[in-house]
Write an enzyme that holds these catalytic residues in place. Structure first.
Site, PDB file in Angstrom:
ATOM      1  CG  ASP A 209      -0.329   0.023   2.524  1.00 50.32           C
ATOM      2  OD1 ASP A 209       0.872   0.355   2.629  1.00 50.32           O
ATOM      3  OD2 ASP A 209      -1.016  -0.274   3.512  1.00 50.32           O
TER       4      ASP A 209
ATOM      5  CG  ASP B 220      -5.723   4.139 -13.712  1.00 55.47           C
ATOM      6  OD1 ASP B 220      -6.606   4.993 -13.873  1.00 55.47           O
ATOM      7  OD2 ASP B 220      -5.683   3.076 -14.357  1.00 55.47           O
TER       8      ASP B 220
END
Length: 124
Positions: A57, A75
């Protein structure tokens, strides 16, 4: 140094890699392990050099690469299948902290929000 934060299956990373040539480092990251395997396969198949593939992450990226990136490609979109909300103001603040002093964030968002305080207002 360029980070593709949501890289799988690798199309955006290929575009970023092509633009870098042999003059930079690309970090292609994907948080979802099954998609990360696909990313690794595509990076190997295409013969990327100067490329690191990670599966973590954004907090993990920050620990490994603090204030490192010249460009971060995100994105991001709102989708209930995503394991965390990539379209929150807090997420983008965290991403911004990964940039070096003159770095930029490139964002692709597939969402609409017209309410006051929406992420779209924050990113303008």
């Amino acid at each position: 140094v360029v980070l593709d934060l949501c890289a799988a299956p690798g199309g955006k990373s290929f575009g970023l890699y092509s633009g870098l040539g042999n003059e930079g480092i690309l970090v292609s990251n994907e948080i979802i392990p099954s998609r990360c395997k696909i990313l690794v396969g595509n990076v190997e198949r295409l013969g990327f050099q100067n490329t690191v593939v990670t599966c973590m992450d954004s907090a993990g990226i920050a620990k490994v690469f603090p204030h490192t990136f010249d460009v971060i490609m995100v994105d991001a979109y709102q989708d209930i299948t995503i394991p965390f909300q990539m379209s929150s103001v807090e997420f983008f603040q965290l991403v911004k902290e990964h940039l070096n002093e003159n770095g930029v964030m490139v964002v692709n968002m597939n969402m609409r929000g017209e309410k006051n305080g929406s992420i779209n207002q924050y990113l303008r």
